[in-house]
Design a protein around this motif. Structure first.
Motif, mmCIF file in Angstrom:
data_model
loop_
_atom_site.group_PDB
_atom_site.id
_atom_site.type_symbol
_atom_site.label_atom_id
_atom_site.label_comp_id
_atom_site.label_asym_id
_atom_site.label_seq_id
_atom_site.Cartn_x
_atom_site.Cartn_y
_atom_site.Cartn_z
ATOM 1 N N LEU A 113 9.802 -21.084 24.859
ATOM 2 C CA LEU A 113 8.865 -21.394 25.921
ATOM 3 C C LEU A 113 8.977 -20.313 26.991
ATOM 4 O O LEU A 113 10.088 -19.892 27.336
ATOM 5 C CB LEU A 113 9.169 -22.761 26.537
ATOM 6 C CG LEU A 113 9.355 -23.925 25.553
ATOM 7 C CD1 LEU A 113 9.708 -25.192 26.300
ATOM 8 C CD2 LEU A 113 8.090 -24.118 24.716
ATOM 9 N N THR A 114 7.842 -19.851 27.502
ATOM 10 C CA THR A 114 7.857 -18.818 28.531
ATOM 11 C C THR A 114 7.077 -19.295 29.745
ATOM 12 O O THR A 114 5.968 -19.840 29.610
ATOM 13 C CB THR A 114 7.248 -17.499 28.023
ATOM 14 O OG1 THR A 114 5.894 -17.713 27.638
ATOM 15 C CG2 THR A 114 8.050 -16.961 26.852
ATOM 16 N N TYR A 115 7.660 -19.097 30.937
ATOM 17 C CA TYR A 115 7.031 -19.539 32.169
ATOM 18 C C TYR A 115 7.023 -18.392 33.169
ATOM 19 O O TYR A 115 8.087 -17.850 33.512
ATOM 20 C CB TYR A 115 7.770 -20.752 32.741
ATOM 21 C CG TYR A 115 7.722 -21.933 31.810
ATOM 22 C CD1 TYR A 115 6.632 -22.800 31.807
ATOM 23 C CD2 TYR A 115 8.747 -22.176 30.894
ATOM 24 C CE1 TYR A 115 6.567 -23.879 30.933
ATOM 25 C CE2 TYR A 115 8.692 -23.248 30.020
ATOM 26 C CZ TYR A 115 7.601 -24.095 30.045
ATOM 27 O OH TYR A 115 7.533 -25.148 29.178
ATOM 28 N N ASN A 116 5.848 -18.006 33.625
ATOM 29 C CA ASN A 116 5.710 -16.991 34.653
ATOM 30 C C ASN A 116 5.812 -17.674 36.007
ATOM 31 O O ASN A 116 4.986 -18.547 36.325
ATOM 32 C CB ASN A 116 4.353 -16.294 34.519
ATOM 33 C CG ASN A 116 4.198 -15.563 33.207
ATOM 34 O OD1 ASN A 116 4.596 -14.422 33.075
ATOM 35 N ND2 ASN A 116 3.628 -16.238 32.209
ATOM 36 N N ILE A 117 6.807 -17.300 36.810
ATOM 37 C CA ILE A 117 6.968 -17.926 38.116
ATOM 38 C C ILE A 117 6.814 -16.887 39.224
ATOM 39 O O ILE A 117 7.240 -15.739 39.091
ATOM 40 C CB ILE A 117 8.307 -18.677 38.253
ATOM 41 C CG1 ILE A 117 9.502 -17.738 38.065
ATOM 42 C CG2 ILE A 117 8.373 -19.840 37.268
ATOM 43 C CD1 ILE A 117 10.849 -18.406 38.361
ATOM 44 N N THR A 118 6.178 -17.324 40.300
ATOM 45 C CA THR A 118 5.974 -16.523 41.494
ATOM 46 C C THR A 118 6.474 -17.331 42.687
ATOM 47 O O THR A 118 6.886 -18.493 42.517
ATOM 48 C CB THR A 118 4.488 -16.166 41.648
ATOM 49 O OG1 THR A 118 3.717 -17.373 41.654
ATOM 50 C CG2 THR A 118 4.005 -15.268 40.512
ATOM 51 N N GLU A 149 15.966 -14.654 31.960
ATOM 52 C CA GLU A 149 14.959 -14.408 32.988
ATOM 53 C C GLU A 149 14.725 -12.900 33.101
ATOM 54 O O GLU A 149 15.681 -12.133 33.149
ATOM 55 C CB GLU A 149 15.402 -14.941 34.355
ATOM 56 C CG GLU A 149 15.629 -16.444 34.406
ATOM 57 C CD GLU A 149 17.050 -16.862 34.094
ATOM 58 O OE1 GLU A 149 17.281 -18.070 33.877
ATOM 59 O OE2 GLU A 149 17.935 -15.977 34.084
ATOM 60 N N MET A 150 13.453 -12.494 33.159
ATOM 61 C CA MET A 150 13.111 -11.084 33.322
ATOM 62 C C MET A 150 12.188 -10.911 34.511
ATOM 63 O O MET A 150 11.158 -11.607 34.626
ATOM 64 C CB MET A 150 12.440 -10.516 32.076
ATOM 65 C CG MET A 150 12.094 -9.039 32.214
ATOM 66 S SD MET A 150 11.457 -8.291 30.690
ATOM 67 C CE MET A 150 9.927 -9.187 30.491
ATOM 68 N N ALA A 151 12.527 -9.983 35.409
ATOM 69 C CA ALA A 151 11.660 -9.684 36.547
ATOM 70 C C ALA A 151 10.437 -8.925 36.081
ATOM 71 O O ALA A 151 10.531 -7.994 35.276
ATOM 72 C CB ALA A 151 12.424 -8.873 37.589
ATOM 73 N N THR A 152 9.271 -9.294 36.593
ATOM 74 C CA THR A 152 8.036 -8.575 36.283
ATOM 75 C C THR A 152 7.531 -7.783 37.484
ATOM 76 O O THR A 152 6.487 -7.133 37.400
ATOM 77 C CB THR A 152 6.948 -9.553 35.802
ATOM 78 O OG1 THR A 152 6.771 -10.582 36.785
ATOM 79 C CG2 THR A 152 7.348 -10.179 34.480
ATOM 80 N N ARG A 185 10.866 -14.455 45.910
ATOM 81 C CA ARG A 185 10.065 -13.250 46.128
ATOM 82 C C ARG A 185 9.860 -12.555 44.791
ATOM 83 O O ARG A 185 10.699 -12.634 43.894
ATOM 84 C CB ARG A 185 10.794 -12.312 47.099
ATOM 85 C CG ARG A 185 10.002 -11.036 47.467
ATOM 86 C CD ARG A 185 10.731 -10.193 48.486
ATOM 87 N NE ARG A 185 11.987 -9.657 47.995
ATOM 88 C CZ ARG A 185 13.192 -9.973 48.490
ATOM 89 N NH1 ARG A 185 13.310 -10.825 49.480
ATOM 90 N NH2 ARG A 185 14.288 -9.431 47.973
ATOM 91 N N GLY A 186 8.737 -11.853 44.662
ATOM 92 C CA GLY A 186 8.476 -11.135 43.430
ATOM 93 C C GLY A 186 7.912 -12.040 42.347
ATOM 94 O O GLY A 186 7.161 -12.977 42.628
ATOM 95 N N ALA A 187 8.292 -11.779 41.115
ATOM 96 C CA ALA A 187 7.804 -12.568 39.986
ATOM 97 C C ALA A 187 8.746 -12.381 38.807
ATOM 98 O O ALA A 187 9.375 -11.338 38.658
ATOM 99 C CB ALA A 187 6.389 -12.158 39.596
ATOM 100 N N ALA A 188 8.819 -13.411 37.968
ATOM 101 C CA ALA A 188 9.707 -13.347 36.800
ATOM 102 C C ALA A 188 9.160 -14.210 35.685
ATOM 103 O O ALA A 188 8.382 -15.146 35.922
ATOM 104 C CB ALA A 188 11.116 -13.802 37.174
ATOM 105 N N VAL A 189 9.567 -13.870 34.479
ATOM 106 C CA VAL A 189 9.307 -14.713 33.322
ATOM 107 C C VAL A 189 10.612 -15.399 32.953
ATOM 108 O O VAL A 189 11.629 -14.740 32.715
ATOM 109 C CB VAL A 189 8.788 -13.889 32.130
ATOM 110 C CG1 VAL A 189 8.660 -14.773 30.891
ATOM 111 C CG2 VAL A 189 7.453 -13.259 32.462
ATOM 112 N N VAL A 190 10.593 -16.720 32.944
ATOM 113 C CA VAL A 190 11.741 -17.514 32.514
ATOM 114 C C VAL A 190 11.465 -17.993 31.094
ATOM 115 O O VAL A 190 10.429 -18.624 30.839
ATOM 116 C CB VAL A 190 11.973 -18.714 33.450
ATOM 117 C CG1 VAL A 190 13.163 -19.547 32.977
ATOM 118 C CG2 VAL A 190 12.191 -18.246 34.881
#
Length: 218
Positions: A92-97, A112-115, A76-81
């Motif tokens: 390397l940065t990956y936006n995951i949903t 990991e950071m929550a967006t 749930r939500g979204a984060a950048v790993v």
């Protein structure tokens, strides 16, 4: 892989566990981590996981699992790993949903950071206990004169800058941080792609040679 020596006829064999019964780190009501390993569910074999809840702009601090690969799944939500490739010297940065994953090879620095608020991540490991080496532990425990000498830094300045780090951060910024700056998760690339950073010339391209600094989230 299942534990081959387990006696599956034993009354002590476990097939069910409720993750909320093993809270291993709490920053606040919206930022916490539950853990599942063989200590909680003895039929897991060489698998374990972290059940991670984050509000926007909260970060699972930079760290290394020197004994495990990590697969991060967004529920749930979204984060950048983000992960540091020690061979290319690139971040390397990956936006995951929801429904998307990012994979971190064994021994690589990552965070990991929550967006979005109410972000829920599942981190799955190929080890019964994923060892955890936090960058905050290195920063607070490394001798200041060594850091100053090695990196040509002013010892007084680095001592003052790192003094507030009094424990393993795990989820940052710390709850008692009194001077948080504006965090902009949107500054990360909207598409998953590598981007060059400053060269990390002191990093060896292999898993961390410093065992015993951490043995799981506490």
């Amino acid at each position: 892989m299942a534990v081959s020596y387990m006696d599956f006829t034993s009354p002590n064999v476990q097939y069910f566990y409720d993750l909320k019964n093993n809270r291993t780190f709490t920053k606040d009501a919206n930022n916490f981590i539950n853990t599942l390993g063989i200590q909680q569910l003895n039929t897991l074999g060489n698998v374990s996981l972290l059940d991670i809840y984050l509000s926007k702009a909260n970060v699972v601090e930079p760290h290394v699992h020197q004994n495990a690969t990590e697969l991060v799944y967004c529920i749930r939500g979204a984060a950048v790993v983000s992960l540091l490739n020690p061979f290319t010297k690139m971040v390397l940065t990956y936006n995951i949903t929801p429904g998307q994953v990012a994979n971190i090879p064994q021994g690589w620095f990552h965070w990991e950071m929550a967006t979005e608020d109410d972000t829920h991540l599942l981190a799955i490991f190929d080890a019964p206990v994923p060892e955890f080496i936090a960058v905050s532990d290195f920063l607070r425990l490394a001798p200041r004169n060594m850091l100053a000498h090695t990196y040509c830094l002013d010892q007084a300045q680095i001592t003052q800058a790192l003094a507030p780090i009094q424990g393993t951060v795990t989820i940052g910024p710390p709850a008692d941080c009194s001077h948080q700056r504006e965090v902009r998760p949107d500054t990360y690339p909207p598409q998953a792609e590598p981007h060059p950073q400053a060269s990390y010339t002191g990093y060896v391209s292999r898993p961390s040679p410093f065992p015993g600094i951490g043995n799981g989230y506490r």
